[in-house]
Design an enzyme around this catalytic site. Structure first.
Site, mmCIF file in Angstrom:
data_model
loop_
_atom_site.group_PDB
_atom_site.id
_atom_site.type_symbol
_atom_site.label_atom_id
_atom_site.label_comp_id
_atom_site.label_asym_id
_atom_site.label_seq_id
_atom_site.Cartn_x
_atom_site.Cartn_y
_atom_site.Cartn_z
ATOM 1 N N LYS A 45 1.097 4.825 8.464
ATOM 2 C CA LYS A 45 1.623 5.098 7.110
ATOM 3 C C LYS A 45 0.463 5.279 6.134
ATOM 4 O O LYS A 45 0.438 6.211 5.333
ATOM 5 C CB LYS A 45 2.531 3.927 6.724
ATOM 6 C CG LYS A 45 3.111 3.924 5.343
ATOM 7 C CD LYS A 45 2.356 3.074 4.351
ATOM 8 C CE LYS A 45 2.233 1.617 4.703
ATOM 9 N NZ LYS A 45 1.517 0.808 3.717
ATOM 10 N N LYS A 79 -8.076 1.241 -2.151
ATOM 11 C CA LYS A 79 -7.543 0.622 -0.921
ATOM 12 C C LYS A 79 -7.413 1.666 0.187
ATOM 13 O O LYS A 79 -7.732 1.401 1.349
ATOM 14 C CB LYS A 79 -6.187 -0.022 -1.235
ATOM 15 C CG LYS A 79 -5.380 -0.492 -0.033
ATOM 16 C CD LYS A 79 -5.993 -1.725 0.624
ATOM 17 C CE LYS A 79 -5.571 -1.944 2.046
ATOM 18 N NZ LYS A 79 -4.297 -2.487 2.319
ATOM 19 N N THR A 90 0.864 -1.181 0.000
ATOM 20 C CA THR A 90 0.000 0.000 0.000
ATOM 21 C C THR A 90 0.897 1.226 0.000
ATOM 22 O O THR A 90 1.572 1.516 0.993
ATOM 23 C CB THR A 90 -0.943 -0.006 1.223
ATOM 24 O OG1 THR A 90 -1.697 -1.224 1.198
ATOM 25 C CG2 THR A 90 -1.908 1.169 1.163
#
Ligand code: NA7
Length: 290
Positions: free
Chosen positions: A235, A167, A92
């Site tokens: 993150k 996502k 990701t």
């Protein structure tokens, strides 16, 4: 297929192991050599060495910098990319950065799909991941046999970066649902309602949620060993905020949740599961952790 698998972390290792078990010819690479071996697979010394001669390169590393390193460094995939190579990145990372990597690979006749995953460690181990892909349709079709080994479903959203965009939006929901759960639980516990009672009520009413169902056994045991490390959720939260800024979009609730995750990392909880934010909230409200 001849596959190079780069990144053997919590997610990458079981994904690569499933490819080996399915009979594919797998060469692995991992930044830290002591974690770079996988039974049944060859080990390469660099990403370029792993990618040389491979039909497919699959990447699963922590963040944007790691993905850029794996693809674009002197000894990266790009250095060995032959025309026709198909790369899939399940990390990701920033959608913009992924598009830049795709463009660099395209100059060599290679194709990149961003295909981040959801399903956590358990999904990776059991082959029940859900892939959310961005990139050319033909590439998604070519990778079907591998998606089937590692996952239960693949969604093709659109062009490069679109899998990542979806996502990030999904993980935004997870972060907010879990924070809502934590605050509800802390309020309940402060009033004398037990965590067990609350989990039972949530499971029996419209509050039911896949996120909480997945986390419930860990919450009951106050087991915060990492399925999805808190530092990686932070993150992702930073990526969501950065992506939202690029789209002139405000995310006020997420902004607040970001502060809580920053604080959790400062308190040394980064390596634990993101579920550990519950412990932080409980301590802050004067509740002893069960
Ligand atoms: P982990 O278990 O933290 O594993 C991260 C992996 O990424 C691991 O193989 C790391 O190698 C590797 N890594 C980290 N930084 C770098 C750099 N700079 N260069 C190359 N490789 C690197 O994460 P997960 O498996 O849970 O998650 C992976 C992705 O899926 C992530 O984007 C999540 O958000 C979703 P190491 O062994 O530390 O040398």
């Amino acid at each position: 297929m001849k596959i190079a698998f780069l990144g053997l972390g919590i997610m990458g290792r079981p994904m690569a192991a499933r490819l080996v078990a399915a009979g594919h010819e797998v060469t692995v690479w991992n930044r830290t050599p002591s974690r770079a071996d996988l039974p049944g697979a060859r080990t390469a010394a660099t990403p370029a060495q792993a990618a040389a001669g491979a039909e497919v390169v699959w990447v699963c590393v922590s963040d944007t910098a790691a993905s850029e390193r794996v693809f674009l460094a002197e000894d990266g995939v790009l250095a060995a990319a032959a025309p026709g190579l198909l790369a899939a990145d399940s990390s990701t990372i920033s959608p913009q950065a992924s598009r830049r990597i795709a463009a660099r690979l395209a100059e060599r006749g290679a194709t990149l799909l961003d295909c981040p995953v959801t399903g956590s460690k358990q999904g990776a181990e059991s082959g029940k991941l859900v892939f959310i892909a961005g990139g050319p349709k033909e590439a998604v079709a070519r990778l079907q046999p591998l998606f089937q080994v590692m996952g239960q479903r693949v969604f093709h959203i659109g062009g490069n970066g679109m899998g990542l965009a979806a996502k990030l939006a999904m993980n935004l929901n997870i972060a907010l649902i879990y924070q809502g759960f934590c605050e509800g639980l802390v309020l309940a516990e402060k009033s004398g309602v037990s965590a067990g009672q609350m989990l039972e009520i949530i499971g029996a009413t419209m509050l039911r949620s896949g996120v909480i169902e997945y986390k419930a056994p860990f919450i009951r045991a106050r087991d915060y060993s990492p399925n999805f490390p808190l530092k990686l959720m932070l993150k992702d939260i930073r990526l969501m905020l950065e992506h939202a800024r690029s789209l002139q979009t405000e995310l006020p609730a997420l902004q607040t949740v970001a502060g809580i995750y920053e604080q959790a990392v400062r308190q040394g909880l980064g390596e634990q599961d993101y579920a550990a934010t519950l412990g932080l909230m409980e301590r802050q409200s004067g509740l002893a952790e069960a």
